[in-house]
Design a protein around this motif. Sequence first.
Motif, PDB file in Angstrom:
ATOM      1  N   THR A 159       0.877  -1.271  -0.025  1.00  0.00           N
ATOM      2  CA  THR A 159      -0.051  -0.090  -0.028  1.00  0.00           C
ATOM      3  C   THR A 159       0.830   1.132  -0.217  1.00  0.00           C
ATOM      4  O   THR A 159       1.586   1.729   1.104  1.00  0.00           O
ATOM      5  CB  THR A 159      -0.677  -0.050   1.188  1.00  0.00           C
ATOM      6  N   GLY A 160       0.986   1.911  -1.321  1.00  0.00           N
ATOM      7  CA  GLY A 160       1.663   2.967  -1.369  1.00  0.00           C
ATOM      8  C   GLY A 160       3.378   2.838  -0.729  1.00  0.00           C
ATOM      9  O   GLY A 160       3.942   3.586  -0.071  1.00  0.00           O
ATOM     10  N   GLN A 162       4.268   0.809   1.231  1.00  0.00           N
ATOM     11  CA  GLN A 162       4.065   0.156   2.645  1.00  0.00           C
ATOM     12  C   GLN A 162       3.579  -1.147   2.733  1.00  0.00           C
ATOM     13  O   GLN A 162       2.806  -1.694   2.050  1.00  0.00           O
ATOM     14  CB  GLN A 162       3.297   0.992   3.518  1.00  0.00           C
ATOM     15  N   ILE A 164       1.767  -4.341   4.549  1.00  0.00           N
ATOM     16  CA  ILE A 164       0.801  -4.364   5.172  1.00  0.00           C
ATOM     17  C   ILE A 164       0.293  -6.071   5.381  1.00  0.00           C
ATOM     18  O   ILE A 164       0.046  -6.489   4.562  1.00  0.00           O
ATOM     19  CB  ILE A 164      -0.503  -3.354   5.027  1.00  0.00           C
ATOM     20  N   LYS A 175      -8.334  -4.148   6.135  1.00  0.00           N
ATOM     21  CA  LYS A 175      -7.048  -3.669   5.556  1.00  0.00           C
ATOM     22  C   LYS A 175      -6.992  -3.557   3.975  1.00  0.00           C
ATOM     23  O   LYS A 175      -6.812  -2.755   3.301  1.00  0.00           O
ATOM     24  CB  LYS A 175      -5.944  -4.327   6.143  1.00  0.00           C
ATOM     25  N   PHE A 182      -7.583   3.428  -1.224  1.00  0.00           N
ATOM     26  CA  PHE A 182      -6.468   4.406  -1.499  1.00  0.00           C
ATOM     27  C   PHE A 182      -5.918   4.161  -2.710  1.00  0.00           C
ATOM     28  O   PHE A 182      -5.474   5.275  -3.160  1.00  0.00           O
ATOM     29  CB  PHE A 182      -5.300   3.830  -0.625  1.00  0.00           C
ATOM     30  N   GLN A 185      -7.743   6.456  -5.227  1.00  0.00           N
ATOM     31  CA  GLN A 185      -7.782   7.983  -5.179  1.00  0.00           C
ATOM     32  C   GLN A 185      -9.056   8.572  -5.693  1.00  0.00           C
ATOM     33  O   GLN A 185     -10.231   8.052  -5.275  1.00  0.00           O
ATOM     34  CB  GLN A 185      -6.516   8.460  -5.767  1.00  0.00           C
ATOM     35  N   GLY A 186      -8.749   9.390  -6.669  1.00  0.00           N
ATOM     36  CA  GLY A 186      -9.998   9.993  -7.507  1.00  0.00           C
ATOM     37  C   GLY A 186     -10.328   9.642  -8.850  1.00  0.00           C
ATOM     38  O   GLY A 186     -11.115  10.250  -9.568  1.00  0.00           O
ATOM     39  N   ARG A 187      -9.506   8.666  -8.888  1.00  0.00           N
ATOM     40  CA  ARG A 187      -9.694   7.861 -10.396  1.00  0.00           C
ATOM     41  C   ARG A 187     -11.130   7.446 -11.038  1.00  0.00           C
ATOM     42  O   ARG A 187     -11.437   7.535 -12.233  1.00  0.00           O
ATOM     43  CB  ARG A 187      -8.627   7.083 -10.787  1.00  0.00           C
ATOM     44  N   LEU A 240     -10.125   8.827   5.218  1.00  0.00           N
ATOM     45  CA  LEU A 240      -8.925   8.997   4.090  1.00  0.00           C
ATOM     46  C   LEU A 240      -8.729  10.228   3.754  1.00  0.00           C
ATOM     47  O   LEU A 240      -7.527  10.540   3.270  1.00  0.00           O
ATOM     48  CB  LEU A 240      -9.049   7.734   3.220  1.00  0.00           C
ATOM     49  N   ILE A 242      -9.867  11.650   0.717  1.00  0.00           N
ATOM     50  CA  ILE A 242      -9.648  11.589  -0.824  1.00  0.00           C
ATOM     51  C   ILE A 242     -10.546  12.602  -1.269  1.00  0.00           C
ATOM     52  O   ILE A 242     -10.516  13.331  -2.224  1.00  0.00           O
ATOM     53  CB  ILE A 242      -9.716  10.316  -1.363  1.00  0.00           C
ATOM     54  N   GLY A 246     -11.742  13.324  -5.636  1.00  0.00           N
ATOM     55  CA  GLY A 246     -10.275  13.123  -5.385  1.00  0.00           C
ATOM     56  C   GLY A 246      -9.478  14.648  -5.090  1.00  0.00           C
ATOM     57  O   GLY A 246      -8.373  14.626  -4.967  1.00  0.00           O
TER      58      GLY A 246
ATOM     59  N   THR B  86     -10.879   8.925 -17.062  1.00  0.00           N
ATOM     60  CA  THR B  86      -9.649   8.529 -16.334  1.00  0.00           C
ATOM     61  C   THR B  86      -8.373   8.932 -17.090  1.00  0.00           C
ATOM     62  O   THR B  86      -7.910   8.311 -17.925  1.00  0.00           O
ATOM     63  CB  THR B  86      -9.548   7.375 -15.677  1.00  0.00           C
ATOM     64  N   GLY B 110      -8.660  12.857 -12.122  1.00  0.00           N
ATOM     65  CA  GLY B 110      -7.941  11.630 -11.524  1.00  0.00           C
ATOM     66  C   GLY B 110      -6.377  11.870 -11.378  1.00  0.00           C
ATOM     67  O   GLY B 110      -5.609  11.564 -10.582  1.00  0.00           O
ATOM     68  N   ILE B 185      -2.588  14.630  -1.921  1.00  0.00           N
ATOM     69  CA  ILE B 185      -3.676  14.140  -1.548  1.00  0.00           C
ATOM     70  C   ILE B 185      -3.493  12.606  -1.113  1.00  0.00           C
ATOM     71  O   ILE B 185      -3.925  11.743  -0.020  1.00  0.00           O
ATOM     72  CB  ILE B 185      -4.954  14.343  -2.306  1.00  0.00           C
ATOM     73  N   SER B 189      -3.514  10.805   2.452  1.00  0.00           N
ATOM     74  CA  SER B 189      -4.427   9.792   2.724  1.00  0.00           C
ATOM     75  C   SER B 189      -3.854   8.264   2.888  1.00  0.00           C
ATOM     76  O   SER B 189      -4.232   7.515   3.981  1.00  0.00           O
ATOM     77  CB  SER B 189      -5.178   9.486   1.247  1.00  0.00           C
ATOM     78  N   LEU B 190      -2.487   8.150   2.591  1.00  0.00           N
ATOM     79  CA  LEU B 190      -1.591   7.175   2.926  1.00  0.00           C
ATOM     80  C   LEU B 190      -1.302   7.274   4.389  1.00  0.00           C
ATOM     81  O   LEU B 190      -1.256   6.203   5.334  1.00  0.00           O
ATOM     82  CB  LEU B 190      -0.269   7.042   2.169  1.00  0.00           C
ATOM     83  N   LYS B 192      -3.089   8.917   6.608  1.00  0.00           N
ATOM     84  CA  LYS B 192      -4.387   8.448   7.328  1.00  0.00           C
ATOM     85  C   LYS B 192      -4.465   6.825   7.564  1.00  0.00           C
ATOM     86  O   LYS B 192      -5.040   6.477   8.640  1.00  0.00           O
ATOM     87  CB  LYS B 192      -5.627   9.023   6.641  1.00  0.00           C
ATOM     88  N   VAL B 197      -4.812   1.045  10.332  1.00  0.00           N
ATOM     89  CA  VAL B 197      -4.367  -0.142  10.533  1.00  0.00           C
ATOM     90  C   VAL B 197      -3.203  -0.293  11.320  1.00  0.00           C
ATOM     91  O   VAL B 197      -2.791  -1.356  11.619  1.00  0.00           O
ATOM     92  CB  VAL B 197      -4.148  -0.744   8.954  1.00  0.00           C
TER      93      VAL B 197
END
Lengths: 286, 197
Positions: A159-160, A162, A164, A175, A182, A185-187, A240, A242, A246, B86, B110, B185, B189-190, B192, B197
């Motif tokens: 995740t980005g 990271q 998990i 999760k 995540f 996003q805004g896509r 989050l 977003i 987004g 997109t 996006g 953003i 958000s990451l 957050k 978690v």
Amino acid sequence: MLKLRDGIVELYKKVATSIPRDVEDALKKALQEETEPLAKNSLEIILENISIARNSAVPICQDTGFPVFYAKVPVGLSHELLRKVIVEATRLATQKIPLRANAVDTVTEKNSGDNTGELFPVIHIESTPDQALTIDLMLKGGGSENIGQIYKLPGTLDTGGQSIKVERDLEGVRKCVLDAVFKSQGRGCPPYTVTVAIGGAKDQVTALSKKQLLRKLNDVSPIPEIAAFEKKLFDDINNLGIGTAGLGGKTTTIGVKVAAAHRHPASYFVDVSFACWANRRGRFVW
Amino acid sequence: MVNGSAKRFRTPLTKDDVLGLKVGDLVLMDGSILTGRDKVHKMLCNEKPSASEIPFRLDGGIIYHCGPIIRKTDEGYKLIAAGPTTSMRVDMYAADVIKLYGIRGILGKGGMGPSTSAALKEHGCVYLQAASGAAAYLADRIKKVNKGWRIEEFGEPEAMWEIDVESFPAVVTMDAHGNSLHRDIEDASLKKLLQLV
């Protein structure tokens, strides 16, 4: 059968050019609560767009989507005939409303021009002991379809950047859902309706999560653990930040629906589906 | 984040127009813009058509990631609905398209990735986000369809169209100075998410 065909064309028109009341109300509520200027600006445009589309009977979005049908068919009505009528109604609706021609031959790359082709539109049929034929139609935008995810638990998410760890429990599922949102996003045009299915076989879990998009936003799972989980996911996703389109803000989702199927001991699937803010669905009873 | 009132500009854009825009600016566009999505980007990068083959002026132009609903009428083509698609799907082509054709503006939704962001900075181009899914609202601001290219081959939604717009609204979300609201953003958000978690 002509009446049935025309009824389906009308259903297409209603679903393409107007939005269900519960979805519109949720977007209005999001606007009232929003403080982030860019998100507010987007929500205002979205709500104006909804009213222009309804008043002038033009599609809400240029992407009139994958047409997805869920039909409950009474005894005595041929499933094959119903499929034929749906295909014919699709051709007619594409021309009449109009819908965007979205069926592209994946081998030749040729657009069929009328929204019909191999397995297009998507038609799910089941039998019912009822007298009436019930047809639910969802127009599923491609942008929100693309951001859907399937997971196999246990595992490790990236995740980005990271790592998990996810185990086989609702915490692991949570999760995965946050990872999917995540990564979107805004896509896919938030605020999203997010649906989740767990368990089942691989093909079942995706079909089950997508079918949850038919549920009204105020519908709550009859299983108490799942109902609490839906609420928890709703709050977490909206945390989050977003936001609409987004661009940040308070509302990333307007509804979260979860369903579970029994699973094989070796398998633990999680499927996350999304609808864009224009969560277009409607019903026709015949 | 909104920076004051909307900035109005007319296409084609100059490098100075672009450098004057920053993340958070609301803009209103007038003039001609071009639509182009998946197939158009693949074609522009792989076939590299010469200027004489392309029936539009791309230099200084804006490419709108949009697959419209369009209808042929007696008076020519008419746009029915035309919101953004997109942008991320053409991310692998965008840097080349900016460089090869002198594009000054990308209009979509996006946001796009690091290679596009770097190309915006290197060549002087800006990414504008149009209102997601607001196809009827935006179609009202499209006054005319001038011409289409590769209509038969790509199909109407994926052809390249030159359209005239008036007061077409968007927000700058990636500028030519290396800033990206989408990246900000995503980063926030990451953070957050990791707390959750």
